[in-house]
Structures are given as C-alpha cells and as structure tokens.
Design a protein around this motif. Structure first.
Motif, short mmCIF file in Angstrom:
data_model
loop_
_atom_site.label_atom_id
_atom_site.label_comp_id
_atom_site.label_asym_id
_atom_site.label_seq_id
_atom_site.Cartn_x
_atom_site.Cartn_y
_atom_site.Cartn_z
N LEU A 92 0.72 -1.03 -0.14
CA LEU A 92 0.04 0.18 0.04
C LEU A 92 0.79 1.37 0.04
CD1 LEU A 92 -2.57 -1.04 2.60
CD2 LEU A 92 -2.96 -0.89 0.09
N LEU A 93 1.98 1.33 0.70
CA LEU A 93 2.60 2.61 0.89
C LEU A 93 3.40 2.86 -0.23
CD1 LEU A 93 3.85 4.65 2.61
CD2 LEU A 93 5.79 2.96 3.71
N ILE A 94 3.96 1.68 -0.85
CA ILE A 94 4.91 2.08 -2.26
C ILE A 94 3.94 2.64 -3.15
CG2 ILE A 94 6.24 0.99 -4.01
CD1 ILE A 94 7.55 -0.73 -1.52
N ILE A 95 2.79 1.67 -3.60
CA ILE A 95 1.92 2.30 -4.73
C ILE A 95 1.46 3.62 -4.38
CG2 ILE A 95 -0.21 1.61 -5.65
CD1 ILE A 95 0.17 -1.25 -5.21
N VAL A 96 0.77 3.82 -3.33
CA VAL A 96 0.25 5.25 -2.93
C VAL A 96 1.39 6.26 -3.12
CG1 VAL A 96 -0.86 6.82 -1.55
CG2 VAL A 96 -1.68 4.31 -1.68
N SER A 97 2.49 6.26 -2.38
CA SER A 97 3.48 7.08 -2.34
C SER A 97 4.40 7.62 -3.62
CB SER A 97 4.55 6.95 -1.13
OG SER A 97 5.23 5.47 -1.47
N SER A 98 4.57 6.40 -4.54
CA SER A 98 5.25 6.56 -5.63
C SER A 98 4.37 7.28 -6.70
CB SER A 98 5.63 5.19 -6.03
OG SER A 98 4.27 4.29 -6.50
N MET A 99 2.97 6.97 -6.77
CA MET A 99 2.04 7.54 -7.87
C MET A 99 1.66 8.94 -7.39
SD MET A 99 -0.76 4.49 -8.40
CE MET A 99 -1.56 5.14 -9.94
N LEU A 100 1.64 9.24 -6.00
CA LEU A 100 1.32 10.60 -5.70
C LEU A 100 2.86 11.43 -5.98
CD1 LEU A 100 -0.15 12.81 -4.01
CD2 LEU A 100 1.02 11.93 -1.93
N ASN A 152 1.29 7.26 6.51
CA ASN A 152 2.71 7.89 6.94
C ASN A 152 3.56 7.76 5.89
OD1 ASN A 152 4.58 8.81 8.81
ND2 ASN A 152 5.00 7.30 9.70
N LEU A 153 3.39 8.46 4.87
CA LEU A 153 4.28 8.37 3.58
C LEU A 153 4.84 9.59 3.29
CD1 LEU A 153 2.34 10.41 1.78
CD2 LEU A 153 0.77 8.30 1.13
N SER A 154 5.10 10.57 4.15
CA SER A 154 6.15 11.76 3.90
C SER A 154 7.54 11.39 3.48
CB SER A 154 6.05 12.69 5.10
OG SER A 154 5.04 13.19 5.50
N PHE A 155 8.15 10.58 4.13
CA PHE A 155 9.64 10.16 3.68
C PHE A 155 9.41 9.50 2.57
CE2 PHE A 155 12.84 6.99 3.63
CZ PHE A 155 13.83 7.75 3.83
N SER A 156 8.68 8.54 2.28
CA SER A 156 8.61 7.81 0.95
C SER A 156 8.25 8.85 -0.25
CB SER A 156 7.63 6.62 1.02
OG SER A 156 7.79 5.85 2.00
N PHE A 157 7.27 9.71 0.11
CA PHE A 157 7.00 10.63 -1.12
C PHE A 157 7.95 11.45 -1.31
CE2 PHE A 157 5.86 15.09 -1.48
CZ PHE A 157 5.19 14.97 -2.80
N LEU A 158 8.96 11.94 -0.33
CA LEU A 158 10.09 12.94 -0.62
C LEU A 158 11.06 12.27 -1.43
CD1 LEU A 158 10.08 14.95 2.65
CD2 LEU A 158 9.31 15.79 0.37
N VAL A 159 11.21 11.12 -1.24
CA VAL A 159 12.47 10.37 -1.89
C VAL A 159 11.91 9.91 -3.36
CG1 VAL A 159 13.59 8.05 -2.00
CG2 VAL A 159 13.38 9.19 0.25
N PHE A 160 10.73 9.55 -3.40
CA PHE A 160 10.30 9.21 -4.75
C PHE A 160 10.21 10.57 -5.53
CE2 PHE A 160 8.15 5.33 -3.21
CZ PHE A 160 8.73 4.27 -4.16
N ASN A 161 9.67 11.77 -4.98
CA ASN A 161 9.58 12.90 -5.68
C ASN A 161 10.97 13.41 -5.95
OD1 ASN A 161 9.17 16.29 -5.00
ND2 ASN A 161 7.56 15.10 -6.26
#
Length: 284
Positions: free
Chosen positions: A92-100, A157-166
């Motif tokens: 769930l975390l990787i799919i949501v944060s990467s697409m976002l 809780n996807l802030s860290f994952s989002f920033l790395v992907f972004n």
C-alpha cells in the motif's frame, strides 16, 4: 595529527572535520557490532551461564532457548504476523506514495506548494500526537486487531517515501515522457511501463528502509493489535520484559530472531540503499 586537522589560522579544516566524523562513526559502529554480537552469543547460553558469563562467547552453546521460543512459546505465529503486516503495509505504502510523488513531479496545479510543505511537515509530526483520533477512527471502522487497519496507518505515514520518490522523479528526462505521450500512451501506462522499470533503485531503497521501520515498530502494534493472536514479533519480545530475570535467556533468543532479517537486508542490499538515496541527487 593536529596540524592536519587545523589550518594556519587554527580553524579546523574540511578534511579535519571529515576525520573527526569518521572516528566518531567508527566508534559508534564498533559499539553497535559489539552489542549485536553479544546479543547473538547470549542467545546460545543457559540462564545459569548468563549469570556467570554475561559478556563473552558461550562455553557450552545450546539451542534450548530457540526451542523454547519456537515450540513452547509459539513464536512462529508472531513471525508470520510480522511478515503479513509488513507485506500489506509495503504494498500500500509504495503504490500510494510513488504515484502521488510522480503526479506532483510531473504536473503543475494550484496548491502544489502547499501539499509539498504539508508532506514536509509530516516528517516532523510524531504519530503519538494523533494516536487518539486514529484509534477512534479505526475502532468505529471495526479495524482494530486488523493487519489491514494498521497497514492503512503505515501507508498514510508516507512523507518520507513521498519525498524520496519525488526527488527522483523530478530528475526524469522530460523528453522521454513527452515522447511517450506523443505515441499515445496514457499517464498510467507511462508510469507502470516506463517510469517504474527505470526507477527500480529508488523503489528498492524505499521498500527496504520502510521494511526495517515497520518490522521494528512497537508503538502502533501495541495500540492497535491488543489481542495476543495478532501480536507482532516486537510485542512478543516485549511480553518477556514483565519478568525480565525469569525470561532473559529467552529474550536474547527472541531478539536474535528479530535481528536476522535486518542483518540480511544490510549485508545484501546496503549498496542498493545508498544508490537509491543518491540516484536523484544529480542530473545526468
């Protein structure tokens, strides 16, 4: 050595700071290795030997602690619970944060800067501050003692994952994206068939780092998984601390079991983690 660390004005040089930091990191690493090694060694000692020989290699190694933990205490169930929780959460975390992150990197819209600041602030907000509304929400949804319910919290809780992907997606060559659009590819098709395959380093990095975080987490499982049959490995280990002197031989064995996946990840994927974290730092 002092001359190497300071310049003519007496100020510490850049190379001097690197030397100081390296020494500190080496000392920290040695302490960490020693503690991990002692934990593993102590897991093969009997309770009597732990009293006489707490620090050092076991004189008569035994697997009795592991037998007790697995067979009598049923640790296999807790290991499977942890694996199930981590697997659902990571998907769930990787799919949501990467697409976002991909959408935020590729498109301009009103409120974009606010959303970026919102996710940045999320890194500074401990989950403990919002534990009461989160518990009430999952309780009303009847998702306490549910791996899916807790996995949704980890995915949120996807802030860290989002920033790395972004950061990584911002460095993608726009000519490649525009060329795919000109060929008639949809945004979803571009993301799954073009972006994801060339972004394997950053996906691996986020997955591995979040695996360690979720695997070691104690607070959220303690709150949202109160039933014993839903306990994770960290909760099972904590249950021994109620009577530490009685269970300390089993605690070392249980802690070693929890350490094994982390050590395997470190030795096998440490280079990938570093490569993924630095992949988007510079443009080709």
């Amino acid at each position: 050595m002092k001359k190497n660390l300071e310049d003519s004005s007496g100020a510490v040089t850049k190379s001097g700071w690197k030397t100081v930091i390296s020494i500190i990191l080496i000392i920290y690493s040695l302490i960490t290795v020693f503690l991990v090694g002692e934990t593993i060694a102590s897991s093969f000692k009997t309770k009597i030997e732990l009293v006489d020989n707490l620090i050092g290699l076991p004189k008569e190694p035994t697997l009795a602690n592991y037998f007790t933990v697995f067979v009598k205490e049923g640790f296999g169930r807790y290991i499977m619970n942890s694996i199930s929780l981590v697997a659902i959460s990571l998907i769930l975390l990787i799919i949501v944060s990467s697409m976002l992150a991909y959408g935020m990197a590729q498109y301009t819209f009103k409120g974009k800067k606010f959303l970026q600041a919102y996710f940045l602030i999320g890194l500074m907000m401990p989950v403990q501050l919002s534990i009461l509304p989160l518990y009430l929400m999952l309780s009303r949804l009847k998702m306490t003692n549910s791996f899916l319910g807790l996995a949704l919290l980890y995915a949120a809780n996807l802030s860290f994952s989002f920033l790395v992907f972004n950061q990584f997606f911002l460095q993608l060559p726009q000519a490649m994206i525009e060329s795919a659009h000109m060929d008639g590819a949809s945004d979803m098709c571009i993301f799954w068939k073009i972006v994801v395959p060339i972004s394997k380093p950053v996906f691996s990095t986020v997955g591995l780092l979040q695996f360690v975080t979720i695997w070691n987490d104690f607070f959220l499982p303690m709150v949202f998984l109160p039933k014993k049959n839903a306990h994770t490995l960290t909760l099972a280990i904590y249950s021994y601390t109620g009577n530490f002197l009685k269970n300390w031989d089993k605690i070392f064995a249980a802690a070693t079991i929890a350490l094994v996946p982390i050590l395997i990840i470190y030795f096998l994927f440490s280079e990938q983690i570093v490569a993924g974290l630095t992949a988007g730092s510079t443009k080709e």
